[in-house]
Scaffold this motif. Sequence first.
Motif, PDB file in Angstrom:
ATOM      1  N   PRO A   1       0.841  -1.210   0.000  1.00 40.55           N
ATOM      2  CA  PRO A   1       0.000   0.000   0.000  1.00 40.55           C
ATOM      3  C   PRO A   1       0.875   1.259   0.000  1.00 40.55           C
ATOM      4  O   PRO A   1       1.527   1.562   1.000  1.00 40.55           O
ATOM      5  CB  PRO A   1      -0.808  -0.118   1.290  1.00 40.55           C
ATOM      6  CG  PRO A   1      -0.048  -1.058   2.152  1.00 40.55           C
ATOM      7  CD  PRO A   1       0.699  -1.985   1.248  1.00 40.55           C
ATOM      8  N   LEU A   2       0.885   1.906  -1.134  1.00 41.54           N
ATOM      9  CA  LEU A   2       1.712   3.110  -1.293  1.00 41.54           C
ATOM     10  C   LEU A   2       0.783   4.317  -1.311  1.00 41.54           C
ATOM     11  O   LEU A   2      -0.078   4.439  -2.178  1.00 41.54           O
ATOM     12  CB  LEU A   2       2.515   3.018  -2.599  1.00 41.54           C
ATOM     13  CG  LEU A   2       3.432   4.193  -2.920  1.00 41.54           C
ATOM     14  CD1 LEU A   2       4.537   4.337  -1.866  1.00 41.54           C
ATOM     15  CD2 LEU A   2       4.082   3.999  -4.300  1.00 41.54           C
ATOM     16  N   SER A   3       0.973   5.193  -0.342  1.00 36.14           N
ATOM     17  CA  SER A   3       0.057   6.333  -0.225  1.00 36.14           C
ATOM     18  C   SER A   3       0.486   7.541  -1.031  1.00 36.14           C
ATOM     19  O   SER A   3      -0.304   8.458  -1.242  1.00 36.14           O
ATOM     20  CB  SER A   3      -0.071   6.744   1.241  1.00 36.14           C
ATOM     21  OG  SER A   3      -0.764   5.751   1.943  1.00 36.14           O
ATOM     22  N   GLY A   4       1.718   7.576  -1.431  1.00 36.61           N
ATOM     23  CA  GLY A   4       2.145   8.737  -2.217  1.00 36.61           C
ATOM     24  C   GLY A   4       3.636   8.732  -2.445  1.00 36.61           C
ATOM     25  O   GLY A   4       4.374   7.934  -1.873  1.00 36.61           O
ATOM     26  N   VAL A   5       4.040   9.626  -3.325  1.00 33.84           N
ATOM     27  CA  VAL A   5       5.458   9.775  -3.635  1.00 33.84           C
ATOM     28  C   VAL A   5       5.803  11.258  -3.493  1.00 33.84           C
ATOM     29  O   VAL A   5       5.126  12.114  -4.061  1.00 33.84           O
ATOM     30  CB  VAL A   5       5.771   9.325  -5.082  1.00 33.84           C
ATOM     31  CG1 VAL A   5       7.243   9.567  -5.423  1.00 33.84           C
ATOM     32  CG2 VAL A   5       5.411   7.859  -5.282  1.00 33.84           C
ATOM     33  N   VAL A   6       6.828  11.516  -2.711  1.00 34.45           N
ATOM     34  CA  VAL A   6       7.323  12.900  -2.610  1.00 34.45           C
ATOM     35  C   VAL A   6       8.550  12.977  -3.529  1.00 34.45           C
ATOM     36  O   VAL A   6       9.557  12.299  -3.299  1.00 34.45           O
ATOM     37  CB  VAL A   6       7.717  13.252  -1.162  1.00 34.45           C
ATOM     38  CG1 VAL A   6       8.198  14.699  -1.102  1.00 34.45           C
ATOM     39  CG2 VAL A   6       6.549  13.024  -0.222  1.00 34.45           C
ATOM     40  N   LEU A   7       8.428  13.735  -4.574  1.00 31.41           N
ATOM     41  CA  LEU A   7       9.517  13.847  -5.560  1.00 31.41           C
ATOM     42  C   LEU A   7      10.193  15.198  -5.391  1.00 31.41           C
ATOM     43  O   LEU A   7       9.581  16.246  -5.630  1.00 31.41           O
ATOM     44  CB  LEU A   7       8.941  13.709  -6.976  1.00 31.41           C
ATOM     45  CG  LEU A   7       9.913  13.909  -8.128  1.00 31.41           C
ATOM     46  CD1 LEU A   7      11.007  12.839  -8.109  1.00 31.41           C
ATOM     47  CD2 LEU A   7       9.174  13.858  -9.460  1.00 31.41           C
TER      48      LEU A   7
END
Lengths: 751, 270
Positions: free
Chosen positions: A175-181
Amino acid sequence: MRIFEFFFKYTPIIYQKGHLAFQLLGSPAWFILFILAAAAGAFFAYRKVARDKYSIGLVVLRAITFTILAFIFLRPVLNISTVLPQESYLAVVIDNSESMKIKDDGQTSRADQLQAQLQSTNFFKRLSDKFKVRTYRFDRDAERIENMGRMTYEGKRTRLESATDLLNQELGTVPLSGVVLITDGVDNASKQWSESLSKLEARHIPFYTVGVGTENIVRDAEITKVSAPRESLKESTAVVDISYRSHGFSGRKATLYVRENNVLLKSEEVTLPPDGEIAEKSIDLPVKNEGSRIFSFSLQAQGDRIPENNSLDALVEIKNDHPQILYIEGEPRWEFKFLRRAVQDDPNIRLVTLLRSSQNKFYRQGIDKEEMLAEGFPKEREELYQYKGLIFGSIESTFFSQDQLKNVVDFVSNRGGGFLMMGGRNSFAGGRYQNSPIADILPVQMAPEASTPIIGRLKLAITDYGRTHPLMKLSAGADKNVKEWSDLPPLNDFNKTLDAKVGGIVLARGQTDTRGSSDPILLAYQRYGRGRTMALASGSTWRWQMEMDHEDQTYELFWKQVLRWLVNTSPDPVMITSDKDTYLPGEPVRIYAEISNKKFERMNNAKVIAKVTNPDGITETIPLDWNGSQDGTYRTELNAGGPGIYRVEVEAAQGNENLGTNRAAFQVQDRPVEFYNASLDTRLLQGIASSTDGHYYPLARLGDVPDDAVYVEGQTSFVEQKELWDVPFLFMLLCLSLAGEWFWRKKLGLA
Amino acid sequence: MEVLAVFQVEWKPLADPQLKLMAKRLVLPLVFMFLLVIPGMTADGPDAGESEFVFARLMYGAGRGGFRFGSRWATDSPAADHKFMYGIKRLSNVNVSQEFSPIRIMDPALFDYPYIYIVEPGSLYFSDEEAKRMREYFDRGGFLHMDDFWGLYERQNAFDQIRKVFPDRRIEELPITHEIFHTFFDVTQVMQIPNVRNGCAGGPYWERRDDILPRIYGIKDEHDRVVAVITYNSDLGDAWEWMDEPCYPEMLTAQSYRMGLNFIIYAMSH
């Protein structure tokens, strides 16, 4: 507390992601009834007011008051999905490339700014309270890191897809809630970035993009592009166009240097353009020795903060080629003699001449075989196509058969040869070319009534376009060049033509003493199909030779430039090119070959191989395949190795017939690409955020990310309700509408 | 060869004896005037109009006796010039001028004419200034045909003068295989072209006993191109002029026209 939160109680992302609901209503749609009721109530309240004191504005204000009150009393809330603490993952992906070392403000690098911001916002700690945080660094490749101490900022290139590929691989099933790039947005190596990103988009993973750096770097001068001919004839002049731009240096002077093997060849002063605009400068480089030559161009401006992006190289293959030009002249003329003399000592031009000395007698010069031109002007295409350039002197169109004239048209359009018609009594309309196929390829329109050349002294004057054209360059300085042209002895004749065609470029006109007559076109050219054509509407340029000191080389220089121009772009049956002349190590190199037979018919079933010799002298043989769409075009791809010059030799054969060979070269250079076009690419980052339902943050707002990132829909989320009845803005609006109505009523005498 | 011969062409149509007598009475004053005035006149420059090729006759001075009275630059003119050009026009595609076109060495218009003809250089004289100008003419691309001088004495003078122009170049005999003999006609032997008197008399064709064989010399530039052709012990000018004289051998006339045309085509292509 920021202004938005002061007025609206919550951060913008809550309004962006939350869904409005009323605790006392089944559906927000029912609220429309309350709005209508509020409007009706307001109308009812003012029904008895006298007509002279009635205003619809009062009704609207009362309706707004009723609506706000209804909104507040119906218990409005925002339903927003919020992650359960420590139930899901969050990836933090940080740019590890060299461009992060750029000091946009001249003092602190992008990397240091990021580090300071991470610490001051307690970024990772706050994220870790809510997510299982996975941190990655990426440049050309991506890898997971345990802490920021692993960041080196040494990556030579940036490839965003390396990061997304790794995320798909490592976090594809969790479960990946988001990516901070976190990046400056400089991507100079991705091939299929959007495809890689789309896999995460499909999983509805939001990207919180954080832009590092500034969009407009202060005090930077940069060479953005160098356009040089891929190959040039020995003893010729290569014209190189250099594009450059700057920030913070508008109107200031800089110096452009040209070096080869660290030896300075030339330097020229340039004026830097306004911020962000691209300016161009053309530089003429005389090239003498054959071989693969690397010219280095650098731009130096005082106070430049990013010196790494000031240089670019160009690889020019100097060929000791001997293109043949066929010159047919219908009558003995001095121009014929002096033109032959002018290029006689040019080892790279082979001028073959056919002089009609009487009605049925020809005098051949420059032939290397007895049978060459023995039957006169070539009747077969194959024979004509041996030449790369073709010159018609004073010879009438009726001398040629229709097939021969059509062959000449094909020689230009299909074979890619250069064609020149010179002035004379049997040239242009004087030779009745206006009704022949040749009329189509000439850059000028012919005047049917101008059947004989006009005799009279006229000076050649170069046009504005001619001033900058390399063909018309007699000396280096622009003003000196114009003066040299104006100082030339006058010509003695010209063939009158009409205007240049749409694609025709006029390089020179004649200036006559005749009042009222417009300046006739003397020199013009145009592209036609694969080739190019030129019209020189005079047959007396030889006077520049006889009427100037014998040491003056203007006549020779002019004609050498014209003849080289004529054949410079004429292809061989086997042509080879690569998509660029300079590559980075590991970058894909695409090699293309165009294969024709001697009739310049494109061959799709030839056997084509490339022998690529690397800087260590090791040769690799690679087959080229027909690309399946363009006739005669073959391609292959290889990966660039270590730095140095790579030589490519392509051989083509069909059956037992050898179609020919050709050579080219490319350079592999480990140049600091990260410093080119290194401004923060906000648009790219905003686009990523927008397409993934995420959000873009400038670095200064990095601290918002941990708060915002929790609002994500998913299996590890629950719905949180944010009450809105006590939002300050509602009360302010209520006060305003009540006060406004009161003042209005007071003014109308109702209060 | 003879200056008088210029006028003989013009005399030929006069069949009436009375007219002949009147004409003969006019000959000497006219010849005198021609010798006196023409060589010394200021040329406006030859035809520089529509014609591509101008047979420019060089007006030169003489070593002894002064420019006006000793120079023989006008020998055979203008009949030879007219007839030769007429022949060139008939035989080839060269767009020739029919004008009689004398040009002085120091005339600025000299450089408008990349081909010049010098007749009887046995009496030729170049001052240093003229020699320098002639060298510049050749260095720019000019071409010279030098014709009609006989015997060792005249050859010595002609060569001495031409060496003033080309102190660094060799005057060499051109083999019959040289390109200059094959540009239009294939000339396979060097014939002695006599003056009209010897031609009509049937021989001998030479004029000076001390050296009787015809030779054709050339001076080449650094690219091995002939820039000056010298027809020694021959008089092409007379053959051009007397092409319609029945007693003059047709074979020699044909040879002189062939050679002259070859020289012109060579000059216009090398």
